[in-house]
Design a protein around this motif. Structure first.
Motif, short mmCIF file in Angstrom:
data_model
loop_
_atom_site.label_atom_id
_atom_site.label_comp_id
_atom_site.label_asym_id
_atom_site.label_seq_id
_atom_site.Cartn_x
_atom_site.Cartn_y
_atom_site.Cartn_z
N LYS A 16 0.84 -1.18 0.00
CA LYS A 16 0.00 0.00 0.00
C LYS A 16 0.88 1.24 0.00
O LYS A 16 2.11 1.16 0.16
N ILE A 17 0.24 2.40 -0.13
CA ILE A 17 0.94 3.68 -0.09
C ILE A 17 0.88 4.21 1.33
O ILE A 17 -0.20 4.44 1.87
N ARG A 18 2.04 4.39 1.94
CA ARG A 18 2.06 5.00 3.27
C ARG A 18 1.86 6.51 3.17
O ARG A 18 1.25 7.13 4.03
N GLY A 19 2.39 7.10 2.12
CA GLY A 19 2.25 8.53 1.90
C GLY A 19 3.16 8.95 0.78
O GLY A 19 4.01 8.18 0.33
N LEU B 58 -8.08 10.25 -4.44
CA LEU B 58 -7.45 9.89 -3.17
C LEU B 58 -8.44 10.12 -2.04
O LEU B 58 -8.92 11.23 -1.86
N ASN B 59 -8.71 9.06 -1.28
CA ASN B 59 -9.48 9.17 -0.05
C ASN B 59 -8.50 8.99 1.10
O ASN B 59 -7.91 7.92 1.24
N GLN B 60 -8.34 10.01 1.96
CA GLN B 60 -7.32 9.90 3.00
C GLN B 60 -7.74 9.22 4.30
O GLN B 60 -6.83 8.66 4.93
N THR C 121 -5.86 0.78 -4.32
CA THR C 121 -4.75 0.52 -3.41
C THR C 121 -5.02 1.21 -2.08
O THR C 121 -5.44 2.38 -2.06
N ALA C 122 -4.80 0.52 -0.99
CA ALA C 122 -4.98 1.13 0.33
C ALA C 122 -3.91 2.19 0.58
O ALA C 122 -2.80 2.13 0.03
N TYR C 123 -4.26 3.15 1.44
CA TYR C 123 -3.39 4.29 1.73
C TYR C 123 -3.34 4.50 3.24
O TYR C 123 -4.38 4.56 3.90
N GLY C 124 -2.13 4.59 3.80
CA GLY C 124 -1.99 4.81 5.23
C GLY C 124 -0.88 3.96 5.81
O GLY C 124 -0.23 3.17 5.11
N SER C 125 -0.65 4.09 7.12
CA SER C 125 0.52 3.48 7.76
C SER C 125 0.23 2.14 8.44
O SER C 125 1.14 1.51 8.97
N THR D 234 -10.85 3.71 5.97
CA THR D 234 -9.42 3.94 5.87
C THR D 234 -9.11 4.57 4.53
O THR D 234 -9.98 4.69 3.66
N GLY D 235 -7.87 4.99 4.34
CA GLY D 235 -7.49 5.66 3.10
C GLY D 235 -7.32 4.69 1.95
O GLY D 235 -7.03 3.52 2.12
N PHE D 236 -7.49 5.24 0.72
CA PHE D 236 -7.24 4.45 -0.48
C PHE D 236 -7.10 5.38 -1.67
O PHE D 236 -7.53 6.53 -1.65
N THR D 237 -6.48 4.86 -2.72
CA THR D 237 -6.48 5.51 -4.03
C THR D 237 -7.25 4.60 -4.99
O THR D 237 -7.16 3.38 -4.91
N VAL D 238 -8.01 5.22 -5.89
CA VAL D 238 -8.76 4.46 -6.89
C VAL D 238 -8.55 5.12 -8.24
O VAL D 238 -8.57 6.35 -8.37
#
Length: 339
Positions: free
Chosen positions: A187-190, A240-242, A288-292, A329-333
Protein backbone atom coordinates in the motif's frame (compact mmCIF):
# COMPACT_ATOMS: atom_id res chain seq x y z
CA UNK A 1 -11.29 6.56 -34.67
CA UNK A 2 -12.90 3.79 -32.65
CA UNK A 3 -11.38 1.11 -34.84
CA UNK A 4 -7.96 2.68 -34.46
CA UNK A 5 -8.31 2.90 -30.67
CA UNK A 6 -9.16 -0.78 -30.43
CA UNK A 7 -6.28 -1.99 -32.60
CA UNK A 8 -3.69 -4.02 -30.69
CA UNK A 9 -0.42 -2.07 -30.58
CA UNK A 10 2.47 -4.02 -32.10
CA UNK A 11 5.65 -1.86 -32.42
CA UNK A 12 7.86 -2.01 -29.33
CA UNK A 13 8.99 1.56 -29.94
CA UNK A 14 5.50 3.06 -30.21
CA UNK A 15 4.41 6.10 -28.23
CA UNK A 16 3.71 5.37 -24.59
CA UNK A 17 2.67 2.71 -23.84
CA UNK A 18 4.23 -0.08 -25.88
CA UNK A 19 1.74 -2.58 -24.48
CA UNK A 20 -1.34 -2.39 -22.28
CA UNK A 21 -4.02 -4.86 -21.25
CA UNK A 22 -6.54 -5.56 -18.52
CA UNK A 23 -9.08 -8.19 -17.58
CA UNK A 24 -12.16 -8.36 -15.35
CA UNK A 25 -12.72 -11.89 -14.03
CA UNK A 26 -16.14 -13.03 -12.77
CA UNK A 27 -15.43 -15.93 -10.44
CA UNK A 28 -19.11 -16.87 -10.02
CA UNK A 29 -19.74 -17.14 -13.75
CA UNK A 30 -16.29 -18.52 -14.49
CA UNK A 31 -15.73 -16.05 -17.32
CA UNK A 32 -14.25 -12.69 -18.19
CA UNK A 33 -16.48 -9.60 -18.30
CA UNK A 34 -16.33 -8.00 -21.75
CA UNK A 35 -16.77 -4.38 -20.61
CA UNK A 36 -13.74 -4.69 -18.29
CA UNK A 37 -11.44 -6.68 -20.58
CA UNK A 38 -9.04 -5.48 -23.30
CA UNK A 39 -7.99 -6.90 -25.72
CA UNK A 40 -11.29 -8.76 -26.10
CA UNK A 41 -9.72 -12.25 -26.57
CA UNK A 42 -7.92 -12.03 -23.20
CA UNK A 43 -8.55 -15.16 -21.15
CA UNK A 44 -8.23 -16.53 -17.62
CA UNK A 45 -7.38 -20.10 -16.62
CA UNK A 46 -7.94 -21.33 -13.06
CA UNK A 47 -4.67 -23.06 -12.07
CA UNK A 48 -5.86 -24.00 -8.58
CA UNK A 49 -8.30 -22.52 -6.06
CA UNK A 50 -7.19 -18.89 -5.72
CA UNK A 51 -4.53 -19.12 -8.48
CA UNK A 52 -5.13 -17.81 -11.97
CA UNK A 53 -3.27 -17.44 -15.23
CA UNK A 54 -4.21 -14.51 -17.47
CA UNK A 55 -3.25 -14.39 -21.16
CA UNK A 56 -3.22 -11.03 -22.90
CA UNK A 57 -2.96 -11.79 -26.64
CA UNK A 58 -0.68 -9.58 -28.70
CA UNK A 59 0.59 -7.65 -25.67
CA UNK A 60 3.75 -9.59 -24.90
CA UNK A 61 6.77 -7.50 -23.91
CA UNK A 62 9.67 -7.76 -21.45
CA UNK A 63 9.38 -5.90 -18.17
CA UNK A 64 6.39 -3.73 -17.38
CA UNK A 65 4.25 -3.80 -14.27
CA UNK A 66 1.12 -5.58 -13.09
CA UNK A 67 -1.60 -4.38 -10.73
CA UNK A 68 -4.50 -6.46 -9.45
CA UNK A 69 -7.51 -5.75 -7.22
CA UNK A 70 -9.74 -8.35 -5.56
CA UNK A 71 -13.49 -8.05 -6.11
CA UNK A 72 -15.46 -9.68 -3.31
CA UNK A 73 -17.99 -8.62 -0.67
CA UNK A 74 -15.91 -10.44 1.95
CA UNK A 75 -12.30 -9.52 2.79
CA UNK A 76 -9.94 -10.76 0.06
CA UNK A 77 -6.84 -9.46 -1.65
CA UNK A 78 -4.96 -10.42 -4.79
CA UNK A 79 -1.31 -10.12 -5.76
CA UNK A 80 0.92 -10.86 -8.72
CA UNK A 81 2.84 -14.13 -8.70
CA UNK A 82 4.85 -13.37 -11.85
CA UNK A 83 4.42 -12.26 -15.47
CA UNK A 84 6.35 -12.86 -18.66
CA UNK A 85 6.28 -12.65 -22.42
CA UNK A 86 5.27 -15.80 -24.30
CA UNK A 87 5.68 -15.21 -28.02
CA UNK A 88 3.42 -12.28 -28.86
CA UNK A 89 1.34 -12.75 -25.70
CA UNK A 90 1.73 -11.57 -22.11
CA UNK A 91 1.15 -14.16 -19.36
CA UNK A 92 0.28 -12.96 -15.85
CA UNK A 93 -0.05 -15.34 -12.90
CA UNK A 94 -2.17 -14.12 -9.99
CA UNK A 95 -2.70 -15.33 -6.43
CA UNK A 96 -5.76 -14.37 -4.33
CA UNK A 97 -6.22 -14.84 -0.59
CA UNK A 98 -8.81 -14.59 2.13
CA UNK A 99 -8.12 -13.28 5.63
CA UNK A 100 -5.78 -15.66 7.43
CA UNK A 101 -3.56 -16.24 4.42
CA UNK A 102 -5.24 -19.15 2.61
CA UNK A 103 -5.57 -19.06 -1.17
CA UNK A 104 -9.22 -18.54 -2.07
CA UNK A 105 -11.20 -18.06 -5.29
CA UNK A 106 -12.46 -14.55 -5.99
CA UNK A 107 -13.31 -12.19 -8.81
CA UNK A 108 -10.61 -9.67 -9.67
CA UNK A 109 -9.50 -6.84 -11.95
CA UNK A 110 -5.96 -7.18 -13.33
CA UNK A 111 -3.87 -4.69 -15.34
CA UNK A 112 -0.59 -4.81 -17.29
CA UNK A 113 1.44 -2.04 -18.93
CA UNK A 114 4.88 -1.79 -20.48
CA UNK A 115 6.34 1.55 -21.59
CA UNK A 116 9.63 2.65 -23.10
CA UNK A 117 10.89 5.65 -24.99
CA UNK A 118 8.28 8.22 -25.91
CA UNK A 119 6.75 10.57 -26.60
CA UNK A 120 4.98 10.63 -23.26
CA UNK A 121 2.06 12.99 -22.68
CA UNK A 122 2.67 13.88 -19.06
CA UNK A 123 4.21 13.02 -15.68
CA UNK A 124 4.07 9.22 -15.54
CA UNK A 125 6.26 6.45 -14.24
CA UNK A 126 6.45 3.03 -12.69
CA UNK A 127 8.85 0.66 -10.93
CA UNK A 128 9.03 -3.08 -10.41
CA UNK A 129 11.20 -3.30 -7.31
CA UNK A 130 12.94 -6.22 -5.63
CA UNK A 131 12.99 -6.25 -1.80
CA UNK A 132 16.59 -4.93 -1.82
CA UNK A 133 15.55 -1.97 -4.00
CA UNK A 134 17.00 -3.32 -7.26
CA UNK A 135 14.65 -2.45 -10.11
CA UNK A 136 13.49 -5.29 -12.34
CA UNK A 137 12.01 -2.72 -14.72
CA UNK A 138 11.08 0.96 -14.64
CA UNK A 139 9.74 3.83 -16.69
CA UNK A 140 9.98 7.59 -16.24
CA UNK A 141 8.29 9.90 -18.76
CA UNK A 142 11.14 12.45 -18.63
CA UNK A 143 13.81 9.77 -18.90
CA UNK A 144 15.24 10.18 -15.39
CA UNK A 145 16.23 7.06 -13.37
CA UNK A 146 13.71 6.06 -10.70
CA UNK A 147 14.99 4.62 -7.43
CA UNK A 148 13.71 2.32 -4.69
CA UNK A 149 15.49 2.50 -1.33
CA UNK A 150 14.74 0.07 1.54
CA UNK A 151 13.99 1.86 4.82
CA UNK A 152 13.64 -1.23 6.98
CA UNK A 153 11.62 -4.43 6.86
CA UNK A 154 8.67 -3.99 4.48
CA UNK A 155 9.29 -0.28 3.85
CA UNK A 156 10.70 1.60 0.85
CA UNK A 157 11.20 5.11 -0.43
CA UNK A 158 10.51 5.30 -4.17
CA UNK A 159 11.52 8.41 -6.09
CA UNK A 160 10.30 9.46 -9.52
CA UNK A 161 12.69 12.34 -10.30
CA UNK A 162 11.56 14.95 -12.79
CA UNK A 163 7.88 14.01 -12.62
CA UNK A 164 6.84 17.47 -11.51
CA UNK A 165 3.11 18.07 -11.16
CA UNK A 166 3.07 21.50 -9.54
CA UNK A 167 1.75 21.14 -5.98
CA UNK A 168 2.51 19.44 -2.69
CA UNK A 169 0.37 16.38 -3.48
CA UNK A 170 -0.66 15.75 -7.07
CA UNK A 171 -1.75 12.75 -9.12
CA UNK A 172 -2.38 9.20 -8.03
CA UNK A 173 -0.60 5.92 -7.26
CA UNK A 174 -1.24 2.20 -7.43
CA UNK A 175 0.85 -0.47 -5.67
CA UNK A 176 0.73 -4.27 -5.85
CA UNK A 177 2.68 -6.97 -4.02
CA UNK A 178 4.56 -9.57 -6.05
CA UNK A 179 5.26 -12.88 -4.32
CA UNK A 180 5.21 -16.45 -5.69
CA UNK A 181 4.51 -18.23 -2.41
CA UNK A 182 3.30 -16.11 0.52
CA UNK A 183 0.24 -13.93 0.84
CA UNK A 184 1.47 -10.33 0.56
CA UNK A 185 -0.13 -6.89 0.37
CA UNK A 186 1.38 -3.49 -0.44
CA UNK A 187 0.00 0.00 0.00
CA UNK A 188 0.94 3.68 -0.09
CA UNK A 189 2.06 5.00 3.27
CA UNK A 190 2.25 8.53 1.90
CA UNK A 191 3.89 10.67 -0.73
CA UNK A 192 4.88 14.22 -1.54
CA UNK A 193 5.08 16.16 -4.79
CA UNK A 194 7.80 18.77 -5.20
CA UNK A 195 9.89 20.58 -7.77
CA UNK A 196 12.18 17.55 -7.78
CA UNK A 197 9.47 15.01 -8.59
CA UNK A 198 7.49 12.44 -6.63
CA UNK A 199 8.67 10.93 -3.33
CA UNK A 200 6.59 7.88 -2.35
CA UNK A 201 6.64 5.64 0.73
CA UNK A 202 5.52 2.05 0.13
CA UNK A 203 4.85 -0.50 2.87
CA UNK A 204 4.07 -4.21 2.52
CA UNK A 205 2.62 -6.82 4.88
CA UNK A 206 2.17 -10.56 5.11
CA UNK A 207 -1.14 -12.24 5.92
CA UNK A 208 -0.58 -11.83 9.68
CA UNK A 209 -0.23 -8.07 9.31
CA UNK A 210 3.53 -8.11 9.90
CA UNK A 211 5.80 -5.98 7.71
CA UNK A 212 7.24 -8.10 4.89
CA UNK A 213 10.13 -7.73 2.48
CA UNK A 214 8.66 -8.52 -0.91
CA UNK A 215 8.89 -7.53 -4.53
CA UNK A 216 6.30 -4.89 -5.48
CA UNK A 217 5.10 -2.68 -8.33
CA UNK A 218 4.25 1.01 -8.11
CA UNK A 219 2.75 3.30 -10.77
CA UNK A 220 2.42 7.11 -10.66
CA UNK A 221 0.02 9.01 -12.92
CA UNK A 222 -0.76 12.73 -13.29
CA UNK A 223 -3.26 13.91 -15.90
CA UNK A 224 -2.68 10.71 -17.83
CA UNK A 225 -4.23 7.25 -17.66
CA UNK A 226 -2.84 4.45 -15.53
CA UNK A 227 -1.19 3.13 -18.70
CA UNK A 228 0.50 6.46 -19.37
CA UNK A 229 -1.44 7.70 -22.39
CA UNK A 230 -3.76 10.69 -22.74
CA UNK A 231 -6.11 11.95 -25.48
CA UNK A 232 -6.63 9.22 -26.40
CA UNK A 233 -7.72 7.95 -23.98
CA UNK A 234 -10.12 10.79 -23.26
CA UNK A 235 -11.86 9.01 -20.37
CA UNK A 236 -9.99 8.36 -17.15
CA UNK A 237 -9.94 9.56 -13.56
CA UNK A 238 -8.45 9.04 -10.12
CA UNK A 239 -9.28 9.86 -6.52
CA UNK A 240 -7.45 9.89 -3.17
CA UNK A 241 -9.48 9.17 -0.05
CA UNK A 242 -7.32 9.90 3.00
CA UNK A 243 -10.10 9.94 4.48
CA UNK A 244 -11.74 12.34 3.89
CA UNK A 245 -10.99 13.24 0.29
CA UNK A 246 -7.49 14.44 -0.48
CA UNK A 247 -6.73 17.79 -2.12
CA UNK A 248 -8.39 18.57 -5.48
CA UNK A 249 -5.09 17.83 -7.24
CA UNK A 250 -5.55 14.16 -6.26
CA UNK A 251 -9.10 14.09 -7.64
CA UNK A 252 -8.99 14.28 -11.43
CA UNK A 253 -11.67 13.66 -14.03
CA UNK A 254 -10.37 13.84 -17.61
CA UNK A 255 -13.64 15.38 -18.86
CA UNK A 256 -14.57 17.70 -15.98
CA UNK A 257 -11.16 18.48 -14.47
CA UNK A 258 -9.96 18.59 -10.87
CA UNK A 259 -12.33 17.91 -7.97
CA UNK A 260 -15.17 16.50 -10.09
CA UNK A 261 -15.28 12.92 -8.78
CA UNK A 262 -17.30 12.24 -5.61
CA UNK A 263 -17.13 9.83 -2.71
CA UNK A 264 -19.96 8.82 -0.38
CA UNK A 265 -19.82 6.56 2.65
CA UNK A 266 -22.39 3.76 2.31
CA UNK A 267 -21.55 1.92 5.52
CA UNK A 268 -18.58 0.86 7.66
CA UNK A 269 -15.61 0.37 5.35
CA UNK A 270 -17.70 1.05 2.22
CA UNK A 271 -17.23 4.02 -0.11
CA UNK A 272 -19.13 4.71 -3.31
CA UNK A 273 -17.01 6.63 -5.82
CA UNK A 274 -18.57 8.24 -8.90
CA UNK A 275 -16.49 9.27 -11.91
CA UNK A 276 -18.87 11.46 -13.96
CA UNK A 277 -18.93 11.25 -17.76
CA UNK A 278 -16.08 8.75 -18.25
CA UNK A 279 -18.06 5.46 -18.40
CA UNK A 280 -16.83 4.19 -21.75
CA UNK A 281 -15.80 0.53 -21.94
CA UNK A 282 -13.60 -1.27 -22.18
CA UNK A 283 -12.41 0.13 -18.87
CA UNK A 284 -10.60 -0.97 -15.75
CA UNK A 285 -10.60 0.07 -12.08
CA UNK A 286 -7.76 -0.48 -9.63
CA UNK A 287 -7.64 0.23 -5.87
CA UNK A 288 -4.75 0.52 -3.41
CA UNK A 289 -4.98 1.13 0.33
CA UNK A 290 -3.39 4.29 1.73
CA UNK A 291 -1.99 4.81 5.23
CA UNK A 292 0.52 3.48 7.76
CA UNK A 293 -1.39 0.45 9.12
CA UNK A 294 -2.07 -3.05 7.72
CA UNK A 295 -5.60 -2.24 6.51
CA UNK A 296 -6.30 -3.26 2.91
CA UNK A 297 -8.90 -2.41 0.28
CA UNK A 298 -10.59 -3.88 -2.78
CA UNK A 299 -13.88 -3.70 -4.63
CA UNK A 300 -17.19 -4.93 -3.24
CA UNK A 301 -18.52 -5.79 -6.70
CA UNK A 302 -18.02 -4.85 -10.35
CA UNK A 303 -18.16 -1.19 -11.27
CA UNK A 304 -21.12 0.06 -13.32
CA UNK A 305 -20.98 1.96 -16.60
CA UNK A 306 -24.16 3.99 -16.24
CA UNK A 307 -25.86 5.24 -19.40
CA UNK A 308 -26.68 8.47 -17.56
CA UNK A 309 -23.80 10.91 -17.78
CA UNK A 310 -22.39 8.43 -18.68
CA UNK A 311 -20.99 7.93 -15.18
CA UNK A 312 -18.65 5.21 -13.96
CA UNK A 313 -19.94 4.10 -10.55
CA UNK A 314 -17.77 2.18 -8.10
CA UNK A 315 -20.12 0.72 -5.51
CA UNK A 316 -18.19 0.12 -3.42
CA UNK A 317 -14.54 0.31 -2.51
CA UNK A 318 -14.41 -1.95 0.55
CA UNK A 319 -11.68 -1.77 3.18
CA UNK A 320 -10.80 -4.09 6.05
CA UNK A 321 -8.46 -4.51 8.98
CA UNK A 322 -5.97 -7.34 8.87
CA UNK A 323 -8.48 -9.40 10.87
CA UNK A 324 -11.16 -8.77 8.24
CA UNK A 325 -13.33 -6.22 10.06
CA UNK A 326 -14.75 -3.39 7.90
CA UNK A 327 -12.87 -0.15 8.51
CA UNK A 328 -12.95 3.39 7.15
CA UNK A 329 -9.42 3.94 5.87
CA UNK A 330 -7.49 5.66 3.10
CA UNK A 331 -7.24 4.45 -0.48
CA UNK A 332 -6.48 5.51 -4.03
CA UNK A 333 -8.76 4.46 -6.89
CA UNK A 334 -8.01 4.78 -10.60
CA UNK A 335 -10.52 4.31 -13.46
CA UNK A 336 -9.28 4.07 -17.06
CA UNK A 337 -10.86 3.52 -20.48
CA UNK A 338 -9.45 2.34 -23.79
CA UNK A 339 -11.19 5.29 -25.47
Amino acid sequence: MLAAALTIVQPATAAVPDRKAWVLWNQTAGTTVATGTWPAPSSVIVLAPGRYQVKFPGQGAPGGVVHVTAINNTPHWCQAENWFQSGTDEIVNIRCYRVGGALDPTSFSAFFVRASGGPAPGPYGYVDSQPNGALVSQYNSVGAPNTSTPLGVGQWQVKFPGLVAGGTLDGSLQATAVHPQLGARCKIRGWSSSGAGQDVRVICFDSTGALLNTRFTLTYQYKVSLYGAAVPPKYYGYFLNQPPAGPPSTNLNSVLGLGANTITSTGPGLSMVIFPRIAYPQNTVQVTAYGSNSNFCGLNTFWTNSSVGPDLIVRNVNCFTNAGAPVDTGFTVSANSIL
